[in-house]
Design a protein around this motif. Structure first.
Motif, PDB file in Angstrom:
ATOM      1  N   ARG A 175       0.856  -1.183   0.000  1.00 42.59           N
ATOM      2  CA  ARG A 175       0.000   0.000   0.000  1.00 42.59           C
ATOM      3  C   ARG A 175       0.894   1.236   0.000  1.00 42.59           C
ATOM      4  NH1 ARG A 175      -5.312  -0.927  -0.954  1.00 42.59           N
ATOM      5  NH2 ARG A 175      -5.388  -2.438   0.742  1.00 42.59           N
ATOM      6  N   VAL A 176       0.618   2.163  -0.910  1.00 44.59           N
ATOM      7  CA  VAL A 176       1.426   3.368  -1.052  1.00 44.59           C
ATOM      8  C   VAL A 176       0.605   4.576  -0.631  1.00 44.59           C
ATOM      9  CG1 VAL A 176       2.825   4.781  -2.603  1.00 44.59           C
ATOM     10  CG2 VAL A 176       2.658   2.311  -2.976  1.00 44.59           C
ATOM     11  N   THR A 177       1.131   5.359   0.298  1.00 45.27           N
ATOM     12  CA  THR A 177       0.473   6.585   0.746  1.00 45.27           C
ATOM     13  C   THR A 177       1.414   7.761   0.548  1.00 45.27           C
ATOM     14  OG1 THR A 177       1.235   6.167   3.014  1.00 45.27           O
ATOM     15  CG2 THR A 177      -0.990   5.418   2.440  1.00 45.27           C
ATOM     16  N   ASN A 178       0.826   8.976   0.470  1.00 51.40           N
ATOM     17  CA  ASN A 178       1.650  10.171   0.314  1.00 51.40           C
ATOM     18  C   ASN A 178       1.958  10.782   1.678  1.00 51.40           C
ATOM     19  OD1 ASN A 178      -0.680  11.568   1.094  1.00 51.40           O
ATOM     20  ND2 ASN A 178      -1.261  12.035  -1.025  1.00 51.40           N
ATOM     21  N   GLU A 179       2.613  11.957   1.677  1.00 54.55           N
ATOM     22  CA  GLU A 179       3.043  12.571   2.930  1.00 54.55           C
ATOM     23  C   GLU A 179       1.875  13.003   3.808  1.00 54.55           C
ATOM     24  OE1 GLU A 179       3.883  16.846   0.680  1.00 54.55           O
ATOM     25  OE2 GLU A 179       5.209  16.131   2.250  1.00 54.55           O
ATOM     26  N   LYS A 185      -2.817   7.865  -5.260  1.00 51.83           N
ATOM     27  CA  LYS A 185      -3.460   7.594  -6.536  1.00 51.83           C
ATOM     28  C   LYS A 185      -2.760   8.353  -7.657  1.00 51.83           C
ATOM     29  CE  LYS A 185      -7.834   8.188  -9.025  1.00 51.83           C
ATOM     30  NZ  LYS A 185      -9.233   8.688  -8.957  1.00 51.83           N
ATOM     31  N   GLY A 186      -2.516   7.635  -8.766  1.00 52.66           N
ATOM     32  CA  GLY A 186      -1.907   8.260  -9.929  1.00 52.66           C
ATOM     33  C   GLY A 186      -0.391   8.269  -9.917  1.00 52.66           C
ATOM     34  N   ASN A 208      -3.426   2.690  -8.065  1.00 52.96           N
ATOM     35  CA  ASN A 208      -4.859   2.941  -8.217  1.00 52.96           C
ATOM     36  C   ASN A 208      -5.407   3.767  -7.061  1.00 52.96           C
ATOM     37  OD1 ASN A 208      -5.203   1.181  -6.041  1.00 52.96           O
ATOM     38  ND2 ASN A 208      -5.671  -0.572  -7.363  1.00 52.96           N
ATOM     39  N   SER A 209      -6.711   3.959  -7.047  1.00 51.98           N
ATOM     40  CA  SER A 209      -7.338   4.819  -6.041  1.00 51.98           C
ATOM     41  C   SER A 209      -7.293   4.231  -4.641  1.00 51.98           C
ATOM     42  CB  SER A 209      -8.794   5.102  -6.438  1.00 51.98           C
ATOM     43  OG  SER A 209      -9.506   3.891  -6.599  1.00 51.98           O
TER      44      SER A 209
END
Length: 803
Positions: A175-179, A185-186, A208-209
């Motif tokens: 699972r990839v999350t931002n800061e 997503k994207g 993906n989303s």
């Protein structure tokens, strides 16, 4: 740095013991070719850097002292130490500098700006002689950096990963999350699966989303460790991540190491075995070795994952492993029990005074035994084996300390068995490190006594470097010790033995296990790696360039002035404008710059273009595939209780977008300085500072952050350049709270560093320094060289709260 110490007479005696060429022994052609090929692998410089620690934060210095441990050239040829820091995953060089070397010694520092991201970095070092070496190598130290610049993306396993069934692929969901902790997503994710640090799968996925990153791969037979390496990019934001892949109850892999390389039918054998999980960590097992289904011996390991079995193997039997627990075992193919052949055993691989061999053969035979260290030959004997066994005793005499190999050849001069031994373990110099207390309060004075004795127990003068740092900043997973490095790293660089360097020599039993597993060689010489040689050969690493005329009337050659703190020097170009500035003209005091200008009334008609071959070498060397040894204990960076920087000034920093940073224009002439806490023109520490760098981020005395700009540093004239040179290391500021005790908290994790110290004629030295306001365990680390060999030692003490 005390430059006078560099000329200390015993260094020549110490380094002269490094013999790099085989002795004049008459050998059969096949044996001679074997020795000649192996000796070529060691025609390089072995350099070691003692760093103050292995984990750093922004706005700290990486302090280091350099020791030449193996030198194929004269010590006088080594004039420059090149050091760079590169990101382990992106391979980008982020810092670099050059330092003066003299008589095999050097010291320096790299300042870590807060623009670097948290992660793993490689500290790489080499010398100016890399351009002339047959098989050059570089020194590498893996370090971790904790930075205020947080990663733009985070990566996590969505669920535990199970070991796949036979023939199935392993499927991961990350699972990839931002800061902001939202799904990325994207974003584009490029990934690599590594098995024992070798890429096996590459791919690219659009997140993906739901932030999902699915990966599938087939496990590799025999691999002991899997990792996933990712590069996540969204618009201009790029982040890197590398972490191990862990399975629920992963199977345990067992590797076999037969002493001498062979198991011989009906001959007593010594079989070492190693148990490790798929994550590469050692595993304690309790199992049984079966021969045709019947018990043939117990397989039991300790926490190091290594065990030993003594038994008499029989050919034609099927050997399998039966596990006592529920955890599955994946044993390597059991070594073949030879019906016809040879075996070579040593009573003790850690030699005291005599090498005792036991040679076995299934029939009477003539054999030859070569005692060597891949560079020098210490003995060569033709022997006859009768009645299947032969016992041989070889006096150690006065062989230099280190690893040696006994290679046995048959009558046709084919290598048939091999065993590694260690000579000089009981003749090591002894270093003791003792503090005057085990516990101290904040800002208390610490006294440390150093004592060095040679193997005979007599005082030994020793040149050493000393660091005192917070204990958890010296990670066992990344720390290197000069003693095992000196004895084993050359063989690791040559590809002869395993890449897992021991943290220390340890006791004789532990060293014996190391010899029988990590140093299991099987007389296979690797082909030398040529990539670094091809990069370095013929490079002009010194200061050089070309002067180009800008107008037709401008003629060549011209004269250049080299302006330094040490004086004014002159060099001339050739008729094509090329020039080289001799090394002795480029020596500068720390953080200073030198001037290079075209002489003459019309110098504006010329342009100086510098060559940057050292930068090109750094960039290419950083891209080489460096294998990082896995040691238990490696893991995520420990955030710890203290702030990411030092002192009260950092409490006002806004980590996210840093909107508080303004611009500070330098004083007249830009005679500014920065203290060890990265405070510009610090009122608490108005001495021992360094020169601020244009564009660097610093703090003012009021705690606010600024970007430094010195207008006078702007370069507009092409005929005049201000450039970096070769530096001596600057002095480490040692606080003396008895003289001055600032009211602000002082929480540097390195409280003492000295790159060059020396014991007196009694082998003694004493250090003194103060603790600061950082509580916890601290360690004193001493490393150095003496006529009796390399030395290292440690001591640990605790710092409590206020009195």
């Amino acid at each position: 740095m005390n430059r006078a110490i560099q000329c200390f007479f015993f260094l020549i005696a110490f380094y002269s013991s490094n013999r790099l060429h085989a002795q004049d022994t008459v050998l059969p052609a096949a044996v001679d070719a074997y020795v000649e090929k192996s000796a070529a692998l060691f025609h390089n410089t072995q350099i070691y850097l003692h760093t103050d620690k292995t984990q750093y934060v922004s706005n700290e210095n990486i302090w280091f002292s350099a020791y030449l441990l193996q030198t194929p050239f004269s010590l006088n040829d080594y004039t420059t130490l090149y050091v760079f820091l590169s990101h382990r995953q992106s391979k980008k060089v982020v810092l670099s500098s050059q330092f003066v070397m003299s008589q095999g010694m050097g010291a320096g520092y790299l300042f870590i700006p807060d623009t670097l991201e948290t992660g793993d970095y490689q500290l790489v070092a080499y010398t100016n002689m890399i351009t002339q070496e047959q098989h050059p190598v570089v020194f590498r130290q893996l370090i971790q950096l904790r930075s205020r610049k947080t990663s733009a993306h985070s990566l996590s396993f969505e669920k535990a990963v199970a070991w796949p069934a036979s023939g199935d692929s392993c499927r991961l969901m990350l699972r990839v999350t931002n800061e902001h902790n939202y799904y990325a997503k994207g974003a584009t994710a490029r990934y690599t699966i590594l098995a024992d640090e070798k890429p096996i799968v590459n791919g690219s996925v659009l997140i993906n989303s739901f932030g999902e990153l699915p990966i599938a791969f087939m496990p590799v037979a025999g691999a002991t460790r899997y990792e996933v390496e990712t590069t996540i990019q969204k618009d201009t934001l790029v982040s890197f991540n590398r972490q191990p892949i862990n399975w629920m109850q992963p199977p345990v892999r067992i590797r076999w190491y037969a002493e001498g390389g062979n198991l011989l039918n009906e001959q007593p054998a010594r079989l070492l075995f190693e148990a490790r999980g798929i994550d590469g960590r050692p595993v304690a097992i309790d199992a049984t070795l079966l021969a045709d289904g019947q018990p043939a011996g117990k397989l039991k390991t300790g926490t190091d994952g290594i065990g030993e079995l003594r038994f008499t193997p029989l050919s034609g039997r099927e050997y399998t492993v039966s596990a006592a627990g529920s955890r599955p075992l994946l044993a390597d193919v059991f070594p073949v029990v030879e019906k016809n052949g040879y075996s070579l055993q040593v009573q003790e691989g850690v030699i005291k005074d005599t090498i005792q061999l036991r040679i076995a053969s299934t029939a009477d035979a003539k054999v030859k035994v070569l005692l060597h260290n891949y560079r020098d030959i210490e003995g060569y004997w033709s022997l006859t084996v009768t009645n299947k066994t032969l016992t041989v005793k070889i006096p150690q005499k006065e062989m230099p300390k280190g690893l040696y190999t006994l290679t046995m050849f048959d009558a046709q001069d084919r290598p048939v068995a091999e065993r590694t031994i260690f000579v000089g373990y009981y003749q090591q110099p002894q270093l003791s490190v003792v503090t005057d207390s085990n516990a101290y309060h904040h800002r208390s004075k610490v006294k440390v006594k150093i004592n060095v004795k040679n193997p005979d127990g007599k005082p030994q003068q020793t040149l050493f470097s000393a660091a005192t740092v917070q204990l958890r900043r010296v990670q066992p997973a990344y720390f290197q010790d000069i003693v095992p490095f000196n004895y084993f790293q050359g063989y690791i660089n040559a590809g002869i033995i395993s890449t897992r360097l021991p943290a220390e020599l340890g006791d004789a039993a532990t060293l014996e296990k190391f010899l029988l597993t990590r140093c299991w060689t099987r007389y296979n010489l690797p082909e030398p790696a040529m990539a670094l040689r091809n990069m370095a050969q013929g490079k002009q690493l010194g200061l050089s360039g070309v002067v180009e005329p800008l107008v037709k009337r401008a003629t060549l050659p011209v004269e250049l002035s080299v302006i330094t703190d040490n004086g004014l020097f002159f060099v001339s170009t050739d008729d094509k404008g090329k020039f080289v500035v001799p090394d002795e003209m480029t020596i500068l005091e720390p953080d200073r710059r030198m001037g290079l200008v075209v002489n003459g009334k019309r110098n504006e008609e010329y342009k100086i273009i510098l060559h940057h071959e050292v930068d090109s070498l750094d960039k290419n060397a950083a891209r080489l595939p460096y294998t990082t040894p896995f040691i238990p204990g490696a893991g995520a960076i420990d955030p710890g209780p203290e702030p990411l920087g030092q002192g009260k000034t950092l409490t006002n920093v806004i980590v996210k977008s840093r909107p508080d940073i303004g611009v500070y224009h330098g004083k007249d002439g830009c005679n500014d300085y920065v203290c060890m806490y990265n405070v510009l023109n610090c009122t608490n520490h108005p001495y021992g500072g360094s020169v601020p760098v244009n564009g660097g981020s610093y703090y003012l005395n009021n705690g606010s952050s600024v970007t430094y700009v010195c207008k006078s540093a702007k370069q507009e004239n092409q005929f005049l350049l201000k450039i970096a040179g070769r530096y001596y290391s600057k002095l480490f500021y040692v606080a003396d709270y008895a003289q001055f005790s600032p009211p602000e908290p002082e929480v540097l994790s390195t409280i003492y560093w000295s790159p060059q110290l020396i014991t007196n004629e009694k082998g003694e030295a004493e250090l003194s320094f103060y603790t600061n306001d950082l509580p916890g365990s601290f360690t004193v680390i001493i490393e150095g060289v003496s006529p009796a060999g390399v030395v290292s030692g440690k001591a640990v003490f605790n710092v409590g709260k206020e009195k």
